[in-house]
Design a protein around this motif. Structure first.
Motif, mmCIF file in Angstrom:
data_model
loop_
_atom_site.group_PDB
_atom_site.id
_atom_site.type_symbol
_atom_site.label_atom_id
_atom_site.label_comp_id
_atom_site.label_asym_id
_atom_site.label_seq_id
_atom_site.Cartn_x
_atom_site.Cartn_y
_atom_site.Cartn_z
ATOM 1 N N CYS A 84 0.826 -1.208 0.000
ATOM 2 C CA CYS A 84 0.000 0.000 0.000
ATOM 3 C C CYS A 84 0.855 1.251 0.000
ATOM 4 C CB CYS A 84 -0.961 -0.016 1.188
ATOM 5 S SG CYS A 84 -1.998 -1.492 1.234
ATOM 6 N N GLY A 129 -11.703 5.103 3.455
ATOM 7 C CA GLY A 129 -12.188 3.730 3.387
ATOM 8 C C GLY A 129 -11.063 2.713 3.258
ATOM 9 N N ASN A 130 -9.835 3.215 3.211
ATOM 10 C CA ASN A 130 -8.674 2.312 3.179
ATOM 11 C C ASN A 130 -8.828 1.185 2.149
ATOM 12 O OD1 ASN A 130 -7.258 3.673 5.250
ATOM 13 N ND2 ASN A 130 -8.506 2.634 6.791
ATOM 14 N N HIS A 131 -8.994 1.596 0.902
ATOM 15 C CA HIS A 131 -9.255 0.601 -0.141
ATOM 16 C C HIS A 131 -8.189 -0.485 -0.212
ATOM 17 C CE1 HIS A 131 -12.129 3.372 -2.646
ATOM 18 N NE2 HIS A 131 -12.428 3.330 -1.365
ATOM 19 N N GLN A 133 -6.253 -1.738 2.075
ATOM 20 C CA GLN A 133 -6.265 -2.692 3.175
ATOM 21 C C GLN A 133 -7.574 -3.472 3.278
ATOM 22 O OE1 GLN A 133 -5.556 0.576 3.418
ATOM 23 N NE2 GLN A 133 -3.369 0.586 3.880
ATOM 24 N N THR A 134 -8.695 -2.781 3.038
ATOM 25 C CA THR A 134 -9.968 -3.430 3.309
ATOM 26 C C THR A 134 -10.531 -4.197 2.124
ATOM 27 O OG1 THR A 134 -11.222 -1.444 2.751
ATOM 28 C CG2 THR A 134 -10.556 -1.695 5.042
ATOM 29 N N PRO A 136 -9.032 -6.413 -0.076
ATOM 30 C CA PRO A 136 -7.989 -5.439 -0.356
ATOM 31 C C PRO A 136 -7.932 -5.130 -1.850
ATOM 32 C CG PRO A 136 -7.012 -7.603 -0.040
ATOM 33 C CD PRO A 136 -8.491 -7.766 0.153
ATOM 34 N N LYS A 155 -1.857 -9.879 0.035
ATOM 35 C CA LYS A 155 -3.057 -9.407 0.732
ATOM 36 C C LYS A 155 -2.890 -9.520 2.243
ATOM 37 C CE LYS A 155 -6.344 -10.272 -2.976
ATOM 38 N NZ LYS A 155 -7.447 -11.123 -3.491
ATOM 39 N N ALA A 159 -3.014 -6.193 4.906
ATOM 40 C CA ALA A 159 -3.943 -6.054 6.025
ATOM 41 C C ALA A 159 -3.301 -5.351 7.212
ATOM 42 C CB ALA A 159 -4.464 -7.427 6.433
#
Ligand SMILES: [Cu+2]
Length: 189
Positions: A84, A129-131, A133-134, A136, A155, A159
């Motif tokens: 990220c 929204g932390n695309h 990480q979430t 992912p 992935k 996280a």
């Protein structure tokens, strides 16, 4: 006499058939490298925080093209171990946040050309929204399938990365100023 003639004809026929080259013995084409010019389309944000497909296999000379659905996504190049986070300043690509759309797909696409066989890792750097990480929201071009550097393993790393880093500069790739046809009939737009 008659039976013997039949046998002769059959034997000739069998010999004739067995002399035909069979294509099932392996690919006898010589190994070649050439620019194929194939375009691989990826839908950004289809079905949520995902790239679809998230794993692309491309040849040198191919184009990978991203189509942006509703929401404000982007993509930036990373490496496997830092999913990220952008590559060092001045390297890699970053599409910028110029593809926001309320519905359907943005009229522009983002394109890169594959210039070697190295894996190309990328992520969506949207921090609201932390695309990365979430989702992912991660993707790869030319993953090394014999390595443990797989998208699934990346992935797991993603996280635990906290907040994504947005690259400081839009660079690499190019923006196509037109909308191509729906690249994926299942994508719902
Ligand atoms: Cu996103």
């Amino acid at each position: 006499m008659y039976a013997s003639s039949i046998f002769t004809i059959l034997a000739a026929a069998v010999a004739s058939v067995s002399a035909v080259p069979t294509p099932t013995e392996g690919n006898m084409l010589p190994s070649r490298t050439f620019l194929t010019g194939v375009t691989h389309s990826v839908v950004v944000g289809r079905g949520g925080l995902h790239f679809d497909p998230e794993n692309v296999v491309a040849q040198i000379g191919d184009t990978v093209e991203w189509h942006f659905t509703a929401a404000n996504h982007s993509l930036a190049q990373s490496d496997f171990a830092h999913p990220c986070k952008p590559l060092a300043d001045g390297t890699g690509f970053f599409a910028g946040f110029n593809f926001v759309t309320a519905e359907g797909q943005n009229p522009n696409v983002y394109q890169i050309t594959v210039v070697d066989n190295s894996p190309i890792w990328y992520y969506c750097p949207q921090t609201k929204g932390n695309h990365c990480q979430t989702g992912p929201m991660l993707g790869v071009i030319n993953q090394d399938f014999s390595s443990d550097k797989t998208l699934n393993n990346q992935k797991t790393i993603a996280a635990g990365t906290g907040v994504s880093i947005v690259p400081p500069t839009i660079q690499g790739g190019k923006v196509g100023g037109f909308q191509r046809a729906n690249p994926n009939p299942l994508s719902g737009f």
